[in-house]
Scaffold this motif. Sequence first.
Motif, PDB file in Angstrom:
ATOM      1  N   LEU A 169       2.163  -4.066   2.072  1.00  0.00           N
ATOM      2  CA  LEU A 169       2.393  -5.107   1.321  1.00  0.00           C
ATOM      3  C   LEU A 169       1.186  -5.972   1.461  1.00  0.00           C
ATOM      4  O   LEU A 169       0.423  -6.022   2.716  1.00  0.00           O
ATOM      5  CB  LEU A 169       3.681  -5.998   2.000  1.00  0.00           C
ATOM      6  CG  LEU A 169       4.796  -5.782   1.815  1.00  0.00           C
ATOM      7  CD1 LEU A 169       5.952  -6.534   2.453  1.00  0.00           C
ATOM      8  CD2 LEU A 169       5.249  -5.796   0.253  1.00  0.00           C
ATOM      9  N   ILE A 170       0.766  -6.604   0.380  1.00  0.00           N
ATOM     10  CA  ILE A 170      -0.662  -7.195   0.352  1.00  0.00           C
ATOM     11  C   ILE A 170      -0.671  -8.637  -0.145  1.00  0.00           C
ATOM     12  O   ILE A 170       0.177  -8.767  -1.179  1.00  0.00           O
ATOM     13  CB  ILE A 170      -1.680  -6.492  -0.471  1.00  0.00           C
ATOM     14  CG1 ILE A 170      -1.742  -5.126   0.141  1.00  0.00           C
ATOM     15  CG2 ILE A 170      -2.971  -7.077  -0.376  1.00  0.00           C
ATOM     16  CD1 ILE A 170      -2.515  -4.030  -0.905  1.00  0.00           C
ATOM     17  N   ASN A 171      -1.304  -9.651   0.459  1.00  0.00           N
ATOM     18  CA  ASN A 171      -1.352 -10.900  -0.482  1.00  0.00           C
ATOM     19  C   ASN A 171      -2.240 -11.008  -1.549  1.00  0.00           C
ATOM     20  O   ASN A 171      -2.992 -10.151  -1.510  1.00  0.00           O
ATOM     21  CB  ASN A 171      -1.832 -11.901   0.707  1.00  0.00           C
ATOM     22  CG  ASN A 171      -1.763 -13.434   0.218  1.00  0.00           C
ATOM     23  OD1 ASN A 171      -2.399 -13.837  -0.983  1.00  0.00           O
ATOM     24  ND2 ASN A 171      -1.155 -14.024   0.833  1.00  0.00           N
ATOM     25  N   LYS A 172      -1.737 -11.423  -2.539  1.00  0.00           N
ATOM     26  CA  LYS A 172      -2.436 -11.304  -3.837  1.00  0.00           C
ATOM     27  C   LYS A 172      -3.841 -11.900  -3.804  1.00  0.00           C
ATOM     28  O   LYS A 172      -4.769 -11.658  -4.868  1.00  0.00           O
ATOM     29  CB  LYS A 172      -1.578 -11.985  -5.001  1.00  0.00           C
ATOM     30  CG  LYS A 172      -0.212 -11.029  -5.305  1.00  0.00           C
ATOM     31  CD  LYS A 172       0.188 -11.617  -6.488  1.00  0.00           C
ATOM     32  CE  LYS A 172       1.520 -10.557  -6.973  1.00  0.00           C
ATOM     33  NZ  LYS A 172       2.140 -11.226  -8.070  1.00  0.00           N
ATOM     34  N   GLN A 173      -4.160 -12.758  -2.916  1.00  0.00           N
ATOM     35  CA  GLN A 173      -5.520 -13.036  -2.383  1.00  0.00           C
ATOM     36  C   GLN A 173      -6.602 -11.990  -2.199  1.00  0.00           C
ATOM     37  O   GLN A 173      -7.631 -12.291  -2.319  1.00  0.00           O
ATOM     38  CB  GLN A 173      -5.623 -14.329  -1.736  1.00  0.00           C
ATOM     39  CG  GLN A 173      -4.896 -15.615  -2.131  1.00  0.00           C
ATOM     40  CD  GLN A 173      -4.847 -16.825  -1.176  1.00  0.00           C
ATOM     41  OE1 GLN A 173      -5.625 -16.689  -0.324  1.00  0.00           O
ATOM     42  NE2 GLN A 173      -3.815 -17.744  -1.415  1.00  0.00           N
ATOM     43  N   ASN A 174      -5.905 -10.973  -1.672  1.00  0.00           N
ATOM     44  CA  ASN A 174      -6.583  -9.964  -1.202  1.00  0.00           C
ATOM     45  C   ASN A 174      -7.301  -9.185  -2.030  1.00  0.00           C
ATOM     46  O   ASN A 174      -6.671  -8.594  -3.222  1.00  0.00           O
ATOM     47  CB  ASN A 174      -5.687  -9.011  -0.278  1.00  0.00           C
ATOM     48  CG  ASN A 174      -6.536  -8.055   0.720  1.00  0.00           C
ATOM     49  OD1 ASN A 174      -7.533  -7.343   0.245  1.00  0.00           O
ATOM     50  ND2 ASN A 174      -6.423  -8.186   2.069  1.00  0.00           N
ATOM     51  N   LYS A 175      -8.402  -8.571  -2.080  1.00  0.00           N
ATOM     52  CA  LYS A 175      -9.065  -7.807  -3.178  1.00  0.00           C
ATOM     53  C   LYS A 175      -8.437  -6.570  -3.334  1.00  0.00           C
ATOM     54  O   LYS A 175      -8.719  -5.661  -4.466  1.00  0.00           O
ATOM     55  CB  LYS A 175     -10.738  -7.634  -2.948  1.00  0.00           C
ATOM     56  CG  LYS A 175     -11.564  -8.901  -2.908  1.00  0.00           C
ATOM     57  CD  LYS A 175     -12.796  -8.614  -2.412  1.00  0.00           C
ATOM     58  CE  LYS A 175     -13.685 -10.001  -2.707  1.00  0.00           C
ATOM     59  NZ  LYS A 175     -15.374  -9.833  -2.359  1.00  0.00           N
ATOM     60  N   ASN A 238      -0.928 -14.809   4.947  1.00  0.00           N
ATOM     61  CA  ASN A 238      -2.312 -14.146   4.906  1.00  0.00           C
ATOM     62  C   ASN A 238      -2.642 -13.725   6.166  1.00  0.00           C
ATOM     63  O   ASN A 238      -3.831 -13.668   6.885  1.00  0.00           O
ATOM     64  CB  ASN A 238      -3.566 -15.035   4.547  1.00  0.00           C
ATOM     65  CG  ASN A 238      -4.192 -14.299   3.237  1.00  0.00           C
ATOM     66  OD1 ASN A 238      -4.339 -13.098   3.167  1.00  0.00           O
ATOM     67  ND2 ASN A 238      -4.914 -15.157   2.310  1.00  0.00           N
ATOM     68  N   LEU A 239      -1.689 -13.216   7.141  1.00  0.00           N
ATOM     69  CA  LEU A 239      -1.830 -12.775   8.431  1.00  0.00           C
ATOM     70  C   LEU A 239      -2.386 -11.311   8.651  1.00  0.00           C
ATOM     71  O   LEU A 239      -2.770 -11.139   9.785  1.00  0.00           O
ATOM     72  CB  LEU A 239      -0.901 -13.383   9.374  1.00  0.00           C
ATOM     73  CG  LEU A 239      -0.444 -14.616   9.604  1.00  0.00           C
ATOM     74  CD1 LEU A 239       0.770 -14.983  10.447  1.00  0.00           C
ATOM     75  CD2 LEU A 239      -1.561 -15.204  10.679  1.00  0.00           C
ATOM     76  N   GLY A 240      -1.893 -10.787   7.563  1.00  0.00           N
ATOM     77  CA  GLY A 240      -2.356  -9.197   7.481  1.00  0.00           C
ATOM     78  C   GLY A 240      -1.872  -8.545   6.408  1.00  0.00           C
ATOM     79  O   GLY A 240      -0.891  -8.992   5.603  1.00  0.00           O
ATOM     80  N   CYS A 241      -2.070  -7.099   6.347  1.00  0.00           N
ATOM     81  CA  CYS A 241      -1.407  -6.307   5.329  1.00  0.00           C
ATOM     82  C   CYS A 241      -0.286  -5.628   6.103  1.00  0.00           C
ATOM     83  O   CYS A 241      -0.642  -5.237   7.145  1.00  0.00           O
ATOM     84  CB  CYS A 241      -2.292  -5.483   4.638  1.00  0.00           C
ATOM     85  SG  CYS A 241      -3.772  -6.228   3.901  1.00  0.00           S
ATOM     86  N   ALA A 242       1.030  -5.489   5.609  1.00  0.00           N
ATOM     87  CA  ALA A 242       2.054  -4.669   6.353  1.00  0.00           C
ATOM     88  C   ALA A 242       2.221  -3.327   5.696  1.00  0.00           C
ATOM     89  O   ALA A 242       2.704  -3.160   4.603  1.00  0.00           O
ATOM     90  CB  ALA A 242       3.351  -5.397   6.342  1.00  0.00           C
TER      91      ALA A 242
END
Length: 301
Positions: A169-175, A238-242
């Motif tokens: 799971l990734i925040n969409k702000q992440n490249k 945005n604390l991390g990728c799960a």
Amino acid sequence: MELRVLNYFLTVAREGNFSRAAEKLHLSQPTLSRQIKDIEEEYGKVLLIREPRRIILTDEGELLRRRAEEILSLVEKTEGELLSSEKSISGDIRIGAGESVNFSLVMQVAKEIRQSYPNIRFHIISGDGETTLKRLERGLIDFGYVYGDLDPSKYSQLSLPAQDRWGVLINKQNKLTKKKSISPADLWNQPLLLSRQTLSPSTHGDELLNWLGKPLEELNITGSYSLLYNASIMVRENLGCAIAFANIINTTGSDICYRPLKPKIIASPLIAWKKNQVFSKASQVFLEALQEKFHTKSASH
């Protein structure tokens, strides 16, 4: 120690206040306080720190609270099994399970059972694989929905016709969202959120760490979680990728997204129960329905 007194102590621990606990138990506060004091004197341990408006459990008190919950749960479970009649099968079935969309396979069987035996009740106790197996070992649950290699001398198991795929799971702000899949090197410098189950060698830990290609101390672990819903909130902030199974969190229209791992990692769920388990009539009916549904022969319980 009497079960009645255990219940008194557990009620005080849950309410955090003698007045509320006494009211709930229909006792006077001095009577309740005396009962708890008697336990402390009997074992020579301080269980509660009494403050004007609340009580605080000591380490010994916290231990007794956990054990009291287990003991009273077992008593309730046993009473239900003893009261189940031959003519009308009823009772409680407790299943420990982690998060997986494939758990619906088990619940489909539960639905069918309820149509024939409407007085059977199902209780789902959430937890990671390690916690579920501990509860199974202690007799707090009847079945566990788990993954990994189990000790065949301790557990019988029934494989389910399903697979869960690992991803992130990734925040969409992440490249990383620009990628269709995630490779190990993509995560080496990323802040990572891992579940307890991810870290357990008895479930998925070894497989995932082998996939990552680096020991934990060389990775940027920023947090951990037990429930993926909570982890999804951490990802949104945005604390991390799960790292997690696919399809548990609905990411449609969300500010987070899911990407599968590459090379692919999958896990196959199974239903487990203790060897030589003495089942209630309700649990026996459920097990037979599972075996018939999935056409899988398993070792005798």
